[in-house]
Design an enzyme around this catalytic site. Structure first.
Site, PDB file in Angstrom:
ATOM      1  N   VAL A  77     -12.118  33.894  39.202  1.00  0.00           N
ATOM      2  CA  VAL A  77     -11.054  34.251  38.287  1.00  0.00           C
ATOM      3  C   VAL A  77     -11.605  35.038  37.112  1.00  0.00           C
ATOM      4  CG1 VAL A  77      -9.317  33.352  36.725  1.00  0.00           C
ATOM      5  CG2 VAL A  77      -9.530  32.403  38.987  1.00  0.00           C
ATOM      6  N   SER A  78     -12.796  34.658  36.636  1.00  0.00           N
ATOM      7  CA  SER A  78     -13.309  35.391  35.489  1.00  0.00           C
ATOM      8  C   SER A  78     -13.673  36.819  35.884  1.00  0.00           C
ATOM      9  CB  SER A  78     -14.489  34.675  34.860  1.00  0.00           C
ATOM     10  OG  SER A  78     -15.492  34.499  35.812  1.00  0.00           O
ATOM     11  N   LYS A 138       4.801  35.193  42.931  1.00  0.00           N
ATOM     12  CA  LYS A 138       4.534  34.202  43.974  1.00  0.00           C
ATOM     13  C   LYS A 138       3.917  32.960  43.351  1.00  0.00           C
ATOM     14  CE  LYS A 138       1.505  34.209  47.955  1.00  0.00           C
ATOM     15  NZ  LYS A 138       0.953  35.158  48.909  1.00  0.00           N
ATOM     16  N   ASP A 188      -3.353  37.570  59.150  1.00  0.00           N
ATOM     17  CA  ASP A 188      -1.955  37.198  59.359  1.00  0.00           C
ATOM     18  C   ASP A 188      -1.059  38.431  59.335  1.00  0.00           C
ATOM     19  OD1 ASP A 188       0.045  35.412  59.931  1.00  0.00           O
ATOM     20  OD2 ASP A 188       0.350  34.769  57.865  1.00  0.00           O
TER      21      ASP A 188
END
Ligand SMILES: *[C@@H]1O[C@H](CO)[C@@H](O)[C@H](O)[C@H]1NC(C)=O
Ligand SMILES: *[C@@H]1O[C@H](CO)[C@@H](O)[C@H](O)[C@H]1NC(C)=O
Ligand SMILES: *[C@@H]1O[C@H](CO)[C@@H](O)[C@H](O)[C@H]1NC(C)=O
Ligand SMILES: *[C@@H]1O[C@H](CO)[C@@H](O)[C@H](O)[C@H]1NC(C)=O
Ligand SMILES: *[C@@H]1O[C@H](CO)[C@@H](O)[C@H](O)[C@H]1NC(C)=O
Ligand SMILES: *[C@@H]1O[C@H](CO)[C@@H](O)[C@H](O)[C@H]1NC(C)=O
Ligand SMILES: *[C@@H]1O[C@H](CO)[C@@H](O)[C@H](O)[C@H]1NC(C)=O
Ligand SMILES: *[C@@H]1O[C@H](CO)[C@@H](O)[C@H](O)[C@H]1NC(C)=O
Ligand SMILES: *[C@@H]1O[C@H](CO)[C@@H](O)[C@H](O)[C@H]1NC(C)=O
Ligand SMILES: *[C@@H]1O[C@H](CO)[C@@H](O)[C@H](O)[C@H]1NC(C)=O
Ligand SMILES: *[C@@H]1O[C@H](CO)[C@@H](O)[C@H](O)[C@H]1NC(C)=O
Ligand SMILES: *[C@@H]1O[C@H](CO)[C@@H](O)[C@H](O)[C@H]1NC(C)=O
Length: 628
Positions: free
Chosen positions: A318-319, A363, A456
């Site tokens: 995340v960083s 989302k 997917d």
């Protein structure tokens, strides 16, 4: 003769090199690149270029330098000894940085040249010479840029077109790596430099610079076993920026504050989540905080990740993403979606919301968002749904990803929703959708390192924008890295490749398989799996693959199998349908090695443009490239 003499006398060589250096420095390198042998054990390799922050070129903050080289600020700050609190500070003139590069050996007209690909989008007034001597600081030469971009005319560049800038670099060869050289850092000699000053600056021997560089050119490859630590000037946090840049600095400082606040949230959220995770599952593998980094890697190989590893990953991932995306507050999102009301629900856990007058798709996810974030931060392509920002809600440990909103919904609804758009796509539109998806997949398969496998691909993960151009969405299951085996089978029945279902083999060829099913859907208008659970691809392979592919009656069989709407479409020729079906059948080969790659597929779809007549509405391979 001179050569052998030089060999025997390192001192003479040194002298020779020094004289050359003094003579030649401060000139744009007049070469097309440094040759390499593709044999090299460590190619491609991770290496670094020495870069100086440049006032004259306006590259005075990590964000703009990171944008130039396609890396995040953190990826420069880490190796350059810049603390993460100074990520957004204005850099001093000539402040030294190590910029990370992925260096590889590329064949060119009989020789192989070693460079790192940096993609640059041409702006007004750019020339190869100006860019290579200016922003890229002679880390490449215009001759080399010309060589690598044979399709572009150096003197007449189109604004918005992407050019590859080959940054000179080298991977250590066999002798060098056994001699303890792990990095060869690209360094461009400056007028003020001499060999001894460079050597002492980086704490290495002059002799080892000389012996590790075959040519005496302006670019030196400095041998290191471990990247040296740069000494950074002390930059006070509140340097007054020049007025022209004030606005940008303000923005960056704002973001930095946002990041700081987010960090606090993140820690809160993780603590909360860890707590839940532990009380849910009673088995707690309790490594003390001390050995956090120690054995994390090894245990991850077992598949299931422990909460600790997740925490470490999440933090790191995340960083790494933070600089590229907007960080939203949960209150903003609640306001945008009427408190996540069902009226704003698009499908599943995806909401439509207005933020600052723009529409976005929001989302809602649990913490598993980090895989998707990690992948999306690396990809950027016109045929992939763009991530705009994210939000972390510490209250209920939810994470929200905010994407561009695509008004025309999913391909699945256009093909199969009775009473909706069903049957309303023309053959040309379907072909263009196929081409867009193929392009997006080619990008993630070929142009990301490590490669990304979507895992997917299906018509409900293909979204359409207002011009009916297709974009691939939902990287929630995507994996980076290839040829892995997984025990945890995910995906959608009717689209899953047989080898993945039976053995859990993950490779780009499983996306190729699923793409084949999507092509069949486009042609037939049928669902990938019917109510009785029969998969469409098996029926298609039986009808059009193998022995039954004889030409006799094929057109008839095709017509019987095609979407009725297409039979009625006068622009749709049976030949063109037949060629798409044959691409689809080759994608569905049971042996993954025999399936075409996405590159082949894009080529096959392009090549048929005499059949398809893409020329109307400006659709062509070129349009695709410049649309990026
Ligand atoms: C690159 O080389 C040119 C001379 O060929 C020189 O004018 C220019 O200043 C150099 N650029 C940098 C950033 O050193
Ligand atoms: C660059 O090198 C080539 C041959 O190696 C030479 O013909 C050419 O004149 C050189 N160009 C400059 C600007 O030095
Ligand atoms: C390539 O590597 C192999 C084994 O590593 C070696 O035998 C061969 O000589 C190398 N070829 C070149 C051109 O370096
Ligand atoms: C740098 O920015 C200043 C002010 O914004 C501008 O006038 C100048 O042309 C820029 N220089 C370059 C090389 O882009
Ligand atoms: C590529 O090689 C061919 C012959 O091998 C030669 O004629 C041509 O000039 C070369 N092109 C470049 C750009 O070096
Ligand atoms: C360049 O690399 C290719 C493999 O990619 C190899 O077959 C070829 O021999 C190399 N050429 C040279 C001159 O090293
Ligand atoms: C780098 O760019 C060149 C030319 O566009 C291309 O041939 C090569 O495959 C690219 N290499 C990588 C590792 O992306
Ligand atoms: C530059 O390229 C454009 C199209 O890309 C073309 O129309 C124009 O004539 C070219 N100009 C020159 C001077 O070659
Ligand atoms: C390269 O540099 C290393 C480390 O500085 C040194 O040990 C070695 O002798 C140098 N030369 C070669 C050819 O590896
Ligand atoms: C190299 O440069 C330094 C200063 O940058 C100077 O003191 C030294 O004498 C120079 N050495 C040579 C061999 O020119
Ligand atoms: C490796 O590179 C060094 C320096 O360029 C060179 O002296 C040496 O011969 C190379 N070794 C091999 C095996 O190519
Ligand atoms: C990192 O930079 C600082 C100055 O900003 C310096 O004091 C420190 O020694 C550097 N770290 C190392 C390991 O050299």
């Amino acid at each position: 003769m001179m050569g052998s003499q030089l060999h025997r006398s390192p001192l003479l060589l040194l002298f020779f090199v020094v004289v050359l250096f003094l003579h030649r420095s401060h000139a744009q390198p007049n070469i097309t690149g440094y040759t390499c042998t593709a044999n090299q054990t460590h190619s491609p390799c991770q290496t670094y270029a020495f870069y100086r922050a440049s006032l004259s070129q306006n590259y005075t903050d990590l964000a703009s330098i990171g944008d130039l080289f396609g890396v995040s600020r953190l990826m420069i700050a880490d190796p350059s000894n810049i603390s993460s609190s100074a990520l957004s500070a204005t850099l001093a003139a000539d402040q030294p940085l190590f910029v990370p590069l992925t260096c590889s050996c590329n064949p060119h007209n009989g020789t192989n040249i070693s460079y790192a690909n940096i993609t640059y989008t041409i702006r007004a007034g750019d020339t190869f010479l100006r860019l290579s001597t200016g922003p890229f600081e002679n880390l490449t030469s215009y001759q080399s840029v010309e060589l690598v971009n044979p399709d572009l005319v150096a003197t007449n560049l189109t604004i918005g077109v992407d050019a590859v800038f080959p940054i000179f670099c080298k991977c250590p060869n066999e002798t060098q790596s056994t001699g303890g050289v792990n990095f060869l850092v690209s360094y461009v000699l400056q007028p003020s430099d001499n060999l001894s000053s460079v050597a002492s600056r980086f704490g290495i021997q002059e002799q080892s610079i000389v012996s590790n560089n075959t040519k005496s050119t302006e670019t030196l490859f400095l041998p290191f076993s471990k990247l040296p630590s740069l000494t950074q000037p002390i930059v006070s946090a509140n340097t007054s920026a020049p007025s022209a840049r004030e606005e940008r600095t303000g923005l960056i400082v704002g973001l930095a504050i946002g990041v700081g606040v987010l960090g606090v949230f993140l820690i809160l959220g993780i603590a909360l989540w860890l707590h839940r995770e532990r009380s849910n599952k009673k088995r707690v593998p309790g490594p003390g905080p001390a050995n956090l980094e120690g054995d994390g890697e090894k245990r991850m190989a077992r598949g299931e990740k422990g909460p600790r590893e997740m925490e470490v990953n999440l933090m790191a991932d995340v960083s790494g993403c933070l600089d590229k995306y907007r960080v939203f507050g949960i209150d903003e999102l609640k306001e945008a979606t009427d408190g996540f009301s069902s009226r704003c629900l698009i499908q599943g856990s995806v909401y439509k919301g207005f933020l600052d007058g723009e529409v976005f798709a929001i989302k809602k996810m649990k913490w598993n968002a980090y895989e998707e974030l990690k992948i999306l931060q690396k990809v950027n392509h016109g045929n992939l749904v763009r991530l705009e920002g994210f939000c972390i809600d510490p209250e209920d440990a939810n994470c929200y990803l905010i994407y561009e909103f695509l008004p025309n919904g999913s391909l699945h609804s256009w093909l199969h929703d009775a009473g909706g758009h069903q049957g309303r796509l023309s053959w040309k539109t379907r072909l263009r959708i196929a081409f867009d998806v193929a392009n997006g997949l080619q990008y993630i398969h070929e142009h990301t390192r490590p490669r990304v496998v979507h895992k997917d691909i299906k018509s409900s993960n293909i979204l359409l924008d207002s011009n009916m151009r297709a974009k691939i969405a939902n990287f929630g299951l995507a994996k980076s890295g290839c040829n892995a085996i997984t025990m945890h089978i995910v995906g959608t029945q009717g689209y899953i490749a047989p080898e993945y279902l039976s053995d859990g083999v993950v490779s780009t060829r499983m996306d190729v398989f699923s793409f084949g099913v999507v092509l069949l859907e486009l042609v037939s208008g049928r669902e990938a799996m019917d109510e009785e659970g029969r998969v469409m691809w098996a029926a298609a392979v039986e009808a059009f693959g193998g022995r039954s592919s004889e030409e006799i009656g094929k057109a008839e069989r095709l017509r019987g199998w095609m979407d009725e709407a297409l039979v009625a479409d006068s622009s749709c020729s049976v030949e063109s349908v037949a060629s798409v079906v044959s691409v689809a059948i080759s994608c569905l080969n049971r042996d993954p090695a025999k399936r075409p790659s996405m590159v082949d597929i894009v080529y096959a779809l392009c090549k048929s443009d005499d059949v398809f007549d893409f020329s109307e509405d400006g659709f062509s391979a070129e349009a695709q490239v410049s649309a990026r």
